[in-house]
Design an enzyme around this catalytic site. Structure first.
Site, PDB file in Angstrom:
ATOM      1  N   HIS A  36       4.018   7.199   3.837  1.00  0.00           N
ATOM      2  CA  HIS A  36       4.952   6.082   3.652  1.00  0.00           C
ATOM      3  C   HIS A  36       4.420   5.152   2.576  1.00  0.00           C
ATOM      4  O   HIS A  36       3.284   5.294   2.137  1.00  0.00           O
ATOM      5  CB  HIS A  36       5.166   5.308   4.969  1.00  0.00           C
ATOM      6  CG  HIS A  36       3.976   4.556   5.482  1.00  0.00           C
ATOM      7  ND1 HIS A  36       3.080   5.094   6.372  1.00  0.00           N
ATOM      8  CD2 HIS A  36       3.512   3.295   5.227  1.00  0.00           C
ATOM      9  CE1 HIS A  36       2.143   4.197   6.657  1.00  0.00           C
ATOM     10  NE2 HIS A  36       2.386   3.110   5.972  1.00  0.00           N
ATOM     11  N   HIS A  67       0.828  -1.206   0.000  1.00  0.00           N
ATOM     12  CA  HIS A  67       0.000   0.000   0.000  1.00  0.00           C
ATOM     13  C   HIS A  67       0.860   1.252   0.000  1.00  0.00           C
ATOM     14  O   HIS A  67       2.049   1.197   0.308  1.00  0.00           O
ATOM     15  CB  HIS A  67      -0.968   0.034   1.199  1.00  0.00           C
ATOM     16  CG  HIS A  67      -0.314  -0.007   2.547  1.00  0.00           C
ATOM     17  ND1 HIS A  67      -0.083  -1.170   3.241  1.00  0.00           N
ATOM     18  CD2 HIS A  67       0.174   0.977   3.344  1.00  0.00           C
ATOM     19  CE1 HIS A  67       0.494  -0.906   4.394  1.00  0.00           C
ATOM     20  NE2 HIS A  67       0.679   0.408   4.485  1.00  0.00           N
ATOM     21  N   GLU A  85       7.741   1.024   5.006  1.00  0.00           N
ATOM     22  CA  GLU A  85       7.232  -0.027   5.886  1.00  0.00           C
ATOM     23  C   GLU A  85       7.480  -1.379   5.204  1.00  0.00           C
ATOM     24  O   GLU A  85       7.233  -1.518   4.013  1.00  0.00           O
ATOM     25  CB  GLU A  85       5.715   0.197   6.085  1.00  0.00           C
ATOM     26  CG  GLU A  85       5.030  -0.853   6.942  1.00  0.00           C
ATOM     27  CD  GLU A  85       3.520  -0.572   7.118  1.00  0.00           C
ATOM     28  OE1 GLU A  85       2.946   0.198   6.321  1.00  0.00           O
ATOM     29  OE2 GLU A  85       2.941  -1.133   8.057  1.00  0.00           O
TER      30      GLU A  85
HETATM   31 CO    CO Z   1       1.212   1.314   6.286  1.00  0.00          CO
END
Ligand code: CO
Length: 134
Positions: A79, A7, A130
């Site tokens: 992010h 994502h 991430e």
């Molecule tokens: Co995230």
């Protein structure tokens, strides 16, 4: 070692209106809000054909998103998340390459119930990254 883009996360001041933007204007499928007190955020996911958008609203007094929104009041890309098959191997690789893992360096459980870590943006071309174990 690196898998799919899981994502892209966007910090927003108002999760409801941000969700409505995608749900009402674009007829997108948006998940129900999920509070993640460990991460200081409430999240929803917007389904796209090949990935997801994670919309992040600050939760609690010490949310990292609150500081981000002070600098970016309209919201902004916060992010992106890359899938890895082994989070411990990803942490080891990061350490071997002098990439700093945020927090105590250990995985936390993320929005999908899977272990995640974040790598310092100064060590990743200016982007907070991430890693999520899948
Ligand atoms: Co995230």
């Amino acid at each position: 070692m690196l898998g799919k883009l899981n994502h892209i996360a966007i910090a927003v001041a108002d999760l409801q209106s941000a969700s409505d933007l995608y749900r009402l204007a674009f007829d997108a499928t948006v998940s129900a809000p999920q509070a993640l007190p460990d991460h200081g955020v409430t999240t929803v996911f917007v389904e796209l054909q090949n990935t997801k958008l994670e919309l992040l609203e600050p939760l609690g007094n010490d949310s990292p998103i609150a500081k981000f929104l002070e600098k970016n009041p309209a919201g902004g890309i916060h992010h992106y998340c890359i899938e890895v098959d082994d989070i411990q191997a990803a942490i080891k690789t990061a350490g071997a390459n002098n990439l700093r893992i945020l927090g105590n360096g250990k995985p936390k459980i993320g929005a999908h119930g899977k272990p995640v870590v974040f790598v310092h943006p100064k060590d990743m071309l200016g982007c907070l990254v991430e890693f999520e174990e899948t």
